[in-house]
Motif scaffolding. Structure first.
Motif, PDB file in Angstrom:
ATOM      1  N   GLU A  59      -8.052   6.980  -7.001  1.00 24.17           N
ATOM      2  CA  GLU A  59      -7.783   5.569  -6.729  1.00 24.17           C
ATOM      3  C   GLU A  59      -7.026   5.371  -5.414  1.00 24.17           C
ATOM      4  OE1 GLU A  59      -8.951   3.081  -8.532  1.00 24.17           O
ATOM      5  OE2 GLU A  59      -9.848   4.423 -10.038  1.00 24.17           O
ATOM      6  N   PHE A  60      -6.606   6.479  -4.801  1.00 23.76           N
ATOM      7  CA  PHE A  60      -5.791   6.417  -3.592  1.00 23.76           C
ATOM      8  C   PHE A  60      -6.416   7.260  -2.489  1.00 23.76           C
ATOM      9  CE2 PHE A  60      -3.021   5.197  -7.009  1.00 23.76           C
ATOM     10  CZ  PHE A  60      -2.172   4.249  -6.459  1.00 23.76           C
ATOM     11  N   ASN A  61      -5.811   7.181  -1.336  1.00 19.52           N
ATOM     12  CA  ASN A  61      -6.337   7.892  -0.176  1.00 19.52           C
ATOM     13  C   ASN A  61      -5.622   9.219   0.034  1.00 19.52           C
ATOM     14  OD1 ASN A  61      -7.908   8.326   2.123  1.00 19.52           O
ATOM     15  ND2 ASN A  61      -6.413   7.332   3.469  1.00 19.52           N
ATOM     16  N   PHE A  62      -5.559  10.047  -1.022  1.00 21.89           N
ATOM     17  CA  PHE A  62      -5.019  11.391  -0.901  1.00 21.89           C
ATOM     18  C   PHE A  62      -5.684  12.262  -1.959  1.00 21.89           C
ATOM     19  CE2 PHE A  62      -1.991   9.196  -3.761  1.00 21.89           C
ATOM     20  CZ  PHE A  62      -2.001  10.043  -4.857  1.00 21.89           C
ATOM     21  N   THR A  63      -5.514  13.573  -1.821  1.00 15.98           N
ATOM     22  CA  THR A  63      -6.105  14.503  -2.769  1.00 15.98           C
ATOM     23  C   THR A  63      -5.039  15.046  -3.706  1.00 15.98           C
ATOM     24  OG1 THR A  63      -5.722  16.458  -1.377  1.00 15.98           O
ATOM     25  CG2 THR A  63      -7.776  15.211  -1.001  1.00 15.98           C
ATOM     26  N   VAL A  64      -5.497  15.636  -4.809  1.00 16.90           N
ATOM     27  CA  VAL A  64      -4.565  16.275  -5.739  1.00 16.90           C
ATOM     28  C   VAL A  64      -3.816  17.397  -5.041  1.00 16.90           C
ATOM     29  CG1 VAL A  64      -4.420  17.670  -7.850  1.00 16.90           C
ATOM     30  CG2 VAL A  64      -5.905  15.654  -7.781  1.00 16.90           C
ATOM     31  N   GLU A  85       0.828  -1.205   0.000  1.00 17.35           N
ATOM     32  CA  GLU A  85       0.000   0.000   0.000  1.00 17.35           C
ATOM     33  C   GLU A  85       0.864   1.259   0.000  1.00 17.35           C
ATOM     34  OE1 GLU A  85      -3.552   2.086   2.653  1.00 17.35           O
ATOM     35  OE2 GLU A  85      -2.368   0.450   3.512  1.00 17.35           O
ATOM     36  N   LYS A  86       1.864   1.302   0.845  1.00 16.82           N
ATOM     37  CA  LYS A  86       2.657   2.516   1.025  1.00 16.82           C
ATOM     38  C   LYS A  86       3.570   2.790  -0.172  1.00 16.82           C
ATOM     39  CE  LYS A  86       1.147   3.401   5.231  1.00 16.82           C
ATOM     40  NZ  LYS A  86       0.383   4.618   5.580  1.00 16.82           N
ATOM     41  N   ILE A  87       4.219   1.769  -0.712  1.00 11.94           N
ATOM     42  CA  ILE A  87       5.076   1.992  -1.874  1.00 11.94           C
ATOM     43  C   ILE A  87       4.237   2.376  -3.085  1.00 11.94           C
ATOM     44  CG2 ILE A  87       6.594   0.842  -3.539  1.00 11.94           C
ATOM     45  CD1 ILE A  87       7.981  -0.528  -1.238  1.00 11.94           C
ATOM     46  N   SER A  88       3.080   1.770  -3.238  1.00 12.18           N
ATOM     47  CA  SER A  88       2.171   2.164  -4.313  1.00 12.18           C
ATOM     48  C   SER A  88       1.785   3.626  -4.175  1.00 12.18           C
ATOM     49  CB  SER A  88       0.924   1.283  -4.287  1.00 12.18           C
ATOM     50  OG  SER A  88       1.235  -0.069  -4.547  1.00 12.18           O
ATOM     51  N   GLN A  89       1.563   4.048  -2.947  1.00 13.28           N
ATOM     52  CA  GLN A  89       1.194   5.442  -2.705  1.00 13.28           C
ATOM     53  C   GLN A  89       2.321   6.393  -3.095  1.00 13.28           C
ATOM     54  OE1 GLN A  89       0.730   6.838   1.430  1.00 13.28           O
ATOM     55  NE2 GLN A  89      -1.233   7.720   0.817  1.00 13.28           N
ATOM     56  N   SER A 135      -4.766  -8.154  -2.241  1.00 12.84           N
ATOM     57  CA  SER A 135      -5.353  -8.405  -3.550  1.00 12.84           C
ATOM     58  C   SER A 135      -4.249  -8.828  -4.504  1.00 12.84           C
ATOM     59  CB  SER A 135      -6.055  -7.154  -4.092  1.00 12.84           C
ATOM     60  OG  SER A 135      -5.119  -6.286  -4.703  1.00 12.84           O
ATOM     61  N   ASP A 136      -4.633  -9.205  -5.710  1.00 13.30           N
ATOM     62  CA  ASP A 136      -3.647  -9.537  -6.730  1.00 13.30           C
ATOM     63  C   ASP A 136      -3.738  -8.556  -7.893  1.00 13.30           C
ATOM     64  OD1 ASP A 136      -6.066 -10.277  -7.822  1.00 13.30           O
ATOM     65  OD2 ASP A 136      -5.492 -12.343  -8.279  1.00 13.30           O
ATOM     66  N   ALA A 137      -4.161  -7.321  -7.601  1.00 14.23           N
ATOM     67  CA  ALA A 137      -4.404  -6.347  -8.663  1.00 14.23           C
ATOM     68  C   ALA A 137      -3.705  -5.015  -8.376  1.00 14.23           C
ATOM     69  CB  ALA A 137      -5.906  -6.100  -8.802  1.00 14.23           C
ATOM     70  N   PRO A 138      -3.304  -4.310  -9.426  1.00 14.44           N
ATOM     71  CA  PRO A 138      -2.741  -2.973  -9.258  1.00 14.44           C
ATOM     72  C   PRO A 138      -3.841  -1.953  -8.986  1.00 14.44           C
ATOM     73  CG  PRO A 138      -2.905  -3.481 -11.582  1.00 14.44           C
ATOM     74  CD  PRO A 138      -3.334  -4.727 -10.847  1.00 14.44           C
ATOM     75  N   TYR A 139      -3.452  -0.799  -8.512  1.00 11.79           N
ATOM     76  CA  TYR A 139      -4.427   0.275  -8.314  1.00 11.79           C
ATOM     77  C   TYR A 139      -4.993   0.748  -9.648  1.00 11.79           C
ATOM     78  CZ  TYR A 139      -3.394   0.844  -3.330  1.00 11.79           C
ATOM     79  OH  TYR A 139      -3.275   0.637  -1.974  1.00 11.79           O
ATOM     80  N   LEU A 140      -4.169   0.790 -10.676  1.00 10.20           N
ATOM     81  CA  LEU A 140      -4.618   1.093 -12.031  1.00 10.20           C
ATOM     82  C   LEU A 140      -4.084   0.023 -12.963  1.00 10.20           C
ATOM     83  CD1 LEU A 140      -4.243   4.172 -10.658  1.00 10.20           C
ATOM     84  CD2 LEU A 140      -4.981   4.804 -12.947  1.00 10.20           C
ATOM     85  N   PHE A 157       2.223  -1.326 -12.022  1.00 13.86           N
ATOM     86  CA  PHE A 157       2.976  -2.296 -11.232  1.00 13.86           C
ATOM     87  C   PHE A 157       2.696  -2.153  -9.742  1.00 13.86           C
ATOM     88  CE2 PHE A 157       5.331  -1.066 -15.038  1.00 13.86           C
ATOM     89  CZ  PHE A 157       5.395  -2.289 -15.700  1.00 13.86           C
ATOM     90  N   THR A 158       1.801  -1.241  -9.375  1.00 17.87           N
ATOM     91  CA  THR A 158       1.433  -1.085  -7.965  1.00 17.87           C
ATOM     92  C   THR A 158       0.622  -2.294  -7.516  1.00 17.87           C
ATOM     93  OG1 THR A 158      -0.529   0.194  -8.609  1.00 17.87           O
ATOM     94  CG2 THR A 158       1.484   1.433  -8.080  1.00 17.87           C
ATOM     95  N   ARG A 159       0.303  -2.350  -6.235  1.00 13.76           N
ATOM     96  CA  ARG A 159      -0.417  -3.518  -5.715  1.00 13.76           C
ATOM     97  C   ARG A 159      -1.337  -3.097  -4.577  1.00 13.76           C
ATOM     98  NH1 ARG A 159       1.183  -9.005  -5.986  1.00 13.76           N
ATOM     99  NH2 ARG A 159      -0.397 -10.317  -4.984  1.00 13.76           N
ATOM    100  N   LYS A 160      -2.626  -3.319  -4.769  1.00 16.50           N
ATOM    101  CA  LYS A 160      -3.567  -3.103  -3.679  1.00 16.50           C
ATOM    102  C   LYS A 160      -3.304  -4.143  -2.595  1.00 16.50           C
ATOM    103  CE  LYS A 160      -7.363  -1.386  -6.566  1.00 16.50           C
ATOM    104  NZ  LYS A 160      -8.764  -1.634  -7.001  1.00 16.50           N
ATOM    105  N   PRO A 161      -3.306  -3.727  -1.321  1.00 18.74           N
ATOM    106  CA  PRO A 161      -3.070  -4.710  -0.257  1.00 18.74           C
ATOM    107  C   PRO A 161      -4.176  -5.759  -0.244  1.00 18.74           C
ATOM    108  CG  PRO A 161      -3.803  -2.613   0.655  1.00 18.74           C
ATOM    109  CD  PRO A 161      -3.529  -2.376  -0.794  1.00 18.74           C
TER     110      PRO A 161
END
Length: 413
Positions: A403-408, A308-312, A361-366, A355-359
């Motif tokens: 797709e993430f827990n932050f704003t622009v 989660e954190k590295i994807s972020q 799960s076996d899927a990327p965020y995008l 190449f990101t990874r939702k925690p």
């Protein structure tokens, strides 16, 4: 220590944590001996090893440096990317003698690409295309001033840095380097070495339970796989046991490489994300301690945190560079060199999102399809970045942040 949905972790003393596998406080916990630093030993000797990751990071550093040398040919760059043992491709100590290469581990994770070889090949070919573009489009126009539809150099306002772009304003060196953060570092860490399919492969669990080490080594195979994931983030640190010494300590810190370490530092230095570096480090450390303690549920929870954190980190930097490019294009006097540099970095971080990874799960965020759609919006005009509008950059930024827990606003500052 973090308290998550699956575990309650209580610091009992320096180096000892109690993990309860239930929300019921009366449930007995297990004790995990967690060291203060990333130091693990067997029979008085270190059991930590990630030399292969350090080697590939060093190779990647030399490759991206070579993108800035107009005397390099496509063949030279290709050979550096797909290094063969004994070939004279690098200057770094021991790199030429190594059997490792960057290309072989690009888009090569077990979880994402073991049965998706066509996509893996397509991704490797995209990296090859960027190499060819730099050698055959940009280098021949090194002394030509770039304009819409013409490759060459473009200088930042006020005599700043000179950037070298293709006919659509893209810096191939930035696209290559930032895309490698996802396709090599994140993919190998998140989707290969932290995956159960690798950690628990074959006899790994049984051997780890019984303390059976790999042949001729001082670590179990499971321990080593976890360390290899660690190495793709911290493998260039002067002190691998305490890698945060060069991360997250203010503007003078730049991380220890040009890849994940550098941008973990940048994100951690943003007040909206302060502490993310320590979150990742602590999860790596507790997960490794859990392997030693044979507590695999705890291990997997830490892997989820790391994913989660590295994807972020990747997503935050994608939005950051899109917003910086937007600001440069919105300025009273447009500085195309600054804008294109930021947007070329943004291009690479957008590419890395696949190449990101939702925690858990076996899927990327995008997905790759979503990423290709965003890149199409960024580069889709006749002249690519010369045509892109601030409104489009804002729309892409919002699509990523959603797709993430932050704003622009948080990521773009």
């Amino acid at each position: 220590m973090k308290i998550n949905n699956l575990f309650k972790i209580t610091c009992l003393s320096a180096g000892l944590v109690l993990v309860s596998c239930s929300d019921d406080d009366d449930t007995p916990g297990v004790q995990i001996d967690e060291p203060t630093n990333y130091v693990f030993e067997r029979d008085g000797k270190s059991s930590v090893s990630y030399g292969g990751q350090t080697t590939r990071i060093a190779m990647a550093e030399e490759i991206i440096d070579a993108f800035k040398n107009s005397e390099k040919t496509e063949a030279i760059l290709d050979n550096m990317f797909a290094h063969q043992e004994g070939a004279n491709d690098f200057t770094g100590t021991g790199l030429n003698e190594s059997s490792k290469s960057v290309r072989s581990k690009t888009a090569a994770s077990k979880d994402y690409f073991s049965v998706n070889v066509g996509e893996a090949s397509a991704i490797k070919e995209e990296f090859d295309t960027w190499i060819a573009g730099q050698a055959n489009e940009v280098f021949p126009n090194w002394n030509t001033e770039a304009t819409a539809g013409v490759a060459g150099f473009i200088q930042e306002a006020g005599g700043g840095s000179t950037r070298y772009v293709n006919a659509k304003g893209l810096e191939y060196n930035q696209a290559f380097a930032k895309s490698l953060i996802g396709a090599l570092m994140a993919d190998q860490a998140l989707n290969n070495y932290l995956g159960k399919s690798v950690l628990d492969d074959a006899n790994n669990v049984e051997d780890n339970n019984n303390g059976v080490v790999a042949e001729g080594k001082n670590y179990t195979t499971m321990e080593h796989k976890w360390d290899e994931a660690y190495g793709y983030l911290f493998g260039a640190a002067p002190d691998g046991a305490k890698p945060l010494a060069s991360i997250g300590s203010g503007s003078n810190q730049k991380g220890d490489d040009s890849f994940l370490s550098k941008y973990l530092d940048r994100v951690n230095d943003d007040s909206d994300f302060t502490g993310i570096a320590d979150d990742i480090y602590q999860a790596f450390k507790l997960g490794r301690a859990a392997i030693v303690a044979k507590e695999y549920t705890v291990r997997d929870e830490q892997a989820a945190i790391i994913r989660e954190k590295i994807s972020q980190v990747i997503a935050v930097r994608a939005v950051y560079y899109l917003q910086q490019g937007k600001n440069a294009l919105d300025a009273t006097t447009v500085d195309h060199a600054t804008a294109f540099h930021d947007l070329s970095e943004g291009y690479g971080f957008i590419y890395s999102l696949q190449f990101t990874r939702k925690p858990n799960s076996d899927a990327p965020y995008l997905t790759r399809t979503q990423v290709q759609g965003l890149i199409g919006q960024l580069m889709g005009g006749t002249n690519g970045l010369w045509d892109v509008t601030p409104a489009t950059l804002q729309a892409i930024s919002e699509a990523i942040a959603n797709e993430f827990n932050f704003t622009v606003a948080q990521a773009g500052s």
